[in-house]
Design a protein around this motif. Structure first.
Motif, mmCIF file in Angstrom:
data_model
loop_
_atom_site.group_PDB
_atom_site.id
_atom_site.type_symbol
_atom_site.label_atom_id
_atom_site.label_comp_id
_atom_site.label_asym_id
_atom_site.label_seq_id
_atom_site.Cartn_x
_atom_site.Cartn_y
_atom_site.Cartn_z
ATOM 1 N N ALA A 93 0.828 -1.210 0.000
ATOM 2 C CA ALA A 93 0.000 0.000 0.000
ATOM 3 C C ALA A 93 0.860 1.256 0.000
ATOM 4 C CB ALA A 93 -0.940 -0.008 1.210
ATOM 5 N N ILE A 94 1.958 1.234 0.751
ATOM 6 C CA ILE A 94 2.865 2.392 0.776
ATOM 7 C C ILE A 94 3.477 2.614 -0.606
ATOM 8 C CG2 ILE A 94 5.118 3.157 1.652
ATOM 9 C CD1 ILE A 94 4.262 2.092 4.395
ATOM 10 N N LEU A 95 3.815 1.543 -1.304
ATOM 11 C CA LEU A 95 4.395 1.666 -2.639
ATOM 12 C C LEU A 95 3.372 2.084 -3.684
ATOM 13 C CD1 LEU A 95 6.769 -1.424 -2.629
ATOM 14 C CD2 LEU A 95 7.414 0.987 -2.486
ATOM 15 N N ILE A 96 2.131 1.672 -3.531
ATOM 16 C CA ILE A 96 1.085 1.978 -4.512
ATOM 17 C C ILE A 96 0.516 3.380 -4.335
ATOM 18 C CG2 ILE A 96 -1.269 1.331 -5.207
ATOM 19 C CD1 ILE A 96 -0.411 -1.587 -4.724
ATOM 20 N N THR A 97 0.509 3.892 -3.115
ATOM 21 C CA THR A 97 -0.105 5.193 -2.826
ATOM 22 C C THR A 97 0.426 6.330 -3.704
ATOM 23 O OG1 THR A 97 -0.595 4.511 -0.572
ATOM 24 C CG2 THR A 97 -0.585 6.868 -0.992
ATOM 25 N N PRO A 98 1.733 6.472 -3.949
ATOM 26 C CA PRO A 98 2.183 7.555 -4.838
ATOM 27 C C PRO A 98 1.665 7.411 -6.272
ATOM 28 C CG PRO A 98 4.013 6.730 -3.553
ATOM 29 C CD PRO A 98 2.866 5.806 -3.306
ATOM 30 N N PHE A 99 1.490 6.171 -6.729
ATOM 31 C CA PHE A 99 0.949 5.975 -8.068
ATOM 32 C C PHE A 99 -0.517 6.384 -8.141
ATOM 33 C CE2 PHE A 99 4.540 2.994 -8.011
ATOM 34 C CZ PHE A 99 5.232 3.467 -9.118
ATOM 35 N N VAL A 100 -1.271 6.089 -7.095
ATOM 36 C CA VAL A 100 -2.669 6.528 -7.032
ATOM 37 C C VAL A 100 -2.720 8.056 -7.004
ATOM 38 C CG1 VAL A 100 -4.770 6.510 -5.612
ATOM 39 C CG2 VAL A 100 -3.443 4.402 -5.925
ATOM 40 N N PHE A 101 -1.837 8.665 -6.217
ATOM 41 C CA PHE A 101 -1.760 10.119 -6.150
ATOM 42 C C PHE A 101 -1.463 10.700 -7.531
ATOM 43 C CE2 PHE A 101 0.773 14.014 -5.495
ATOM 44 C CZ PHE A 101 -0.120 14.767 -4.752
ATOM 45 N N ALA A 102 -0.475 10.145 -8.219
ATOM 46 C CA ALA A 102 -0.104 10.637 -9.551
ATOM 47 C C ALA A 102 -1.239 10.441 -10.546
ATOM 48 C CB ALA A 102 1.161 9.937 -10.035
ATOM 49 N N PHE A 103 -1.948 9.323 -10.447
ATOM 50 C CA PHE A 103 -3.063 9.038 -11.350
ATOM 51 C C PHE A 103 -4.203 10.041 -11.155
ATOM 52 C CE2 PHE A 103 -7.131 6.854 -12.112
ATOM 53 C CZ PHE A 103 -6.982 6.563 -13.465
ATOM 54 N N LEU A 104 -4.501 10.391 -9.919
ATOM 55 C CA LEU A 104 -5.609 11.298 -9.619
ATOM 56 C C LEU A 104 -5.232 12.775 -9.716
ATOM 57 C CD1 LEU A 104 -7.152 9.482 -6.525
ATOM 58 C CD2 LEU A 104 -8.093 9.605 -8.843
ATOM 59 N N LEU A 105 -3.948 13.080 -9.727
ATOM 60 C CA LEU A 105 -3.484 14.460 -9.621
ATOM 61 C C LEU A 105 -4.043 15.368 -10.714
ATOM 62 C CD1 LEU A 105 -1.738 16.309 -7.920
ATOM 63 C CD2 LEU A 105 0.195 15.720 -9.379
ATOM 64 N N GLU A 106 -4.066 14.916 -11.951
ATOM 65 C CA GLU A 106 -4.529 15.763 -13.053
ATOM 66 C C GLU A 106 -6.003 16.146 -12.902
ATOM 67 O OE1 GLU A 106 -5.059 15.677 -17.891
ATOM 68 O OE2 GLU A 106 -3.796 14.186 -16.945
ATOM 69 N N ASN A 107 -6.839 15.218 -12.479
ATOM 70 C CA ASN A 107 -8.269 15.493 -12.389
ATOM 71 C C ASN A 107 -8.711 16.073 -11.049
ATOM 72 O OD1 ASN A 107 -9.013 14.654 -15.028
ATOM 73 N ND2 ASN A 107 -8.741 12.546 -14.372
ATOM 74 N N VAL A 108 -8.079 15.653 -9.965
ATOM 75 C CA VAL A 108 -8.475 16.130 -8.640
ATOM 76 C C VAL A 108 -7.688 17.377 -8.259
ATOM 77 C CG1 VAL A 108 -8.623 15.518 -6.197
ATOM 78 C CG2 VAL A 108 -9.193 13.823 -7.929
ATOM 79 N N GLY A 109 -6.428 17.447 -8.641
ATOM 80 C CA GLY A 109 -5.610 18.615 -8.347
ATOM 81 C C GLY A 109 -4.849 18.468 -7.047
ATOM 82 N N PHE A 110 -3.712 19.140 -7.003
ATOM 83 C CA PHE A 110 -2.840 19.071 -5.838
ATOM 84 C C PHE A 110 -3.524 19.614 -4.589
ATOM 85 C CE2 PHE A 110 0.218 20.921 -2.949
ATOM 86 C CZ PHE A 110 1.094 19.876 -2.760
ATOM 87 N N TYR A 111 -4.186 20.727 -4.723
ATOM 88 C CA TYR A 111 -4.744 21.416 -3.554
ATOM 89 C C TYR A 111 -5.828 20.599 -2.860
ATOM 90 C CZ TYR A 111 -2.169 25.247 -5.589
ATOM 91 O OH TYR A 111 -1.159 26.019 -6.110
ATOM 92 N N SER A 112 -6.551 19.788 -3.607
ATOM 93 C CA SER A 112 -7.589 18.953 -3.012
ATOM 94 C C SER A 112 -7.065 17.598 -2.561
ATOM 95 C CB SER A 112 -8.722 18.724 -4.023
ATOM 96 O OG SER A 112 -9.291 19.946 -4.415
ATOM 97 N N LEU A 113 -6.049 17.097 -3.228
ATOM 98 C CA LEU A 113 -5.585 15.732 -2.997
ATOM 99 C C LEU A 113 -4.463 15.618 -1.970
ATOM 100 C CD1 LEU A 113 -6.062 12.836 -4.021
ATOM 101 C CD2 LEU A 113 -4.403 13.291 -5.828
ATOM 102 N N ALA A 114 -3.602 16.616 -1.882
ATOM 103 C CA ALA A 114 -2.395 16.523 -1.051
ATOM 104 C C ALA A 114 -2.660 16.197 0.421
ATOM 105 C CB ALA A 114 -1.570 17.798 -1.176
ATOM 106 N N PRO A 115 -3.626 16.829 1.091
ATOM 107 C CA PRO A 115 -3.783 16.497 2.512
ATOM 108 C C PRO A 115 -4.200 15.040 2.735
ATOM 109 C CG PRO A 115 -5.476 18.042 1.812
ATOM 110 C CD PRO A 115 -4.528 17.903 0.685
ATOM 111 N N PHE A 116 -4.969 14.483 1.811
ATOM 112 C CA PHE A 116 -5.381 13.084 1.937
ATOM 113 C C PHE A 116 -4.212 12.139 1.660
ATOM 114 C CE2 PHE A 116 -9.206 15.483 0.893
ATOM 115 C CZ PHE A 116 -9.968 15.164 2.008
#
Length: 176
Positions: A93-116
């Motif tokens: 899960a620790i290894l996969i989490t950055p990939f999920v973050f990168a996948f969602l980043l374009e549509n969700v955006g840094f400002y909404s996604l970063a704290p989660f």
């Protein structure tokens, strides 16, 4: 109670990575008329954060050894970390989490996604106290926003999906 080779390798890897990235930053080091820090300003800040993270991890490992040495009943838990139930799942899960973050980043955006993202890493890293997770996540989020949006003027992704895009723009207007 010494630092293990694996822990030293991890710190050495990140320090070598940072040194290599810093050396590569000279290949695009040029002035930008409208940006006082130049083309290498914010990449070098990220490199500095990597160095601070590696040294912080080393300090944390040393501190854990001192505490484990003082409290003998805790030594078994850090020596047999691989044998803990759910260890492989947590590491995956620790290894996969950055990939999920990168996948969602374009549509969700840094400002909404970063704290989660930060909260997920804290939880997966073993922190279970929700007040601490929320407090640390908000503190890191605030520091990142002030550093990148206010000080370095780096345009972070705002997202494409409607509610996230609106939140990101509202926050950017609030910061300016």
């Amino acid at each position: 109670m010494r630092i293990t080779r694996g822990e030293l390798f991890e710190v050495a890897f990140w320090l070598a990575f940072a040194a290599g990235a810093f050396a590569l930053s000279f290949t695009f080091n040029r002035e930008i008329e409208i940006y006082k820090f130049g083309a290498t300003g914010w990449p070098r800040v990220v490199i500095l954060l990597i160095v601070l993270g590696a040294l912080g991890q080393l300090f944390n490992d040393i501190k854990a050894r001192l505490i484990a040495g003082a409290l003998e009943e805790n030594t078994r838990s850090w020596k047999s970390g691989v044998a803990e139930p759910g260890y492989a799942f947590r590491m995956a899960a620790i290894l996969i989490t950055p990939f999920v973050f990168a996948f969602l980043l374009e549509n969700v955006g840094f400002y909404s996604l970063a704290p989660f993202f930060v909260a997920a890493f804290l939880y997966l890293g073993g922190e279970r106290r929700w007040r601490r997770i929320v407090g640390i996540s908000l503190f890191i989020y605030l520091i990142m926003i002030l550093l990148f949006a206010k000080l370095l003027f780096v345009g972070l992704p705002v997202g494409n999906w409607h509610p996230f895009y609106d939140f990101s723009n509202w926050l950017l207007v609030l910061l300016q």
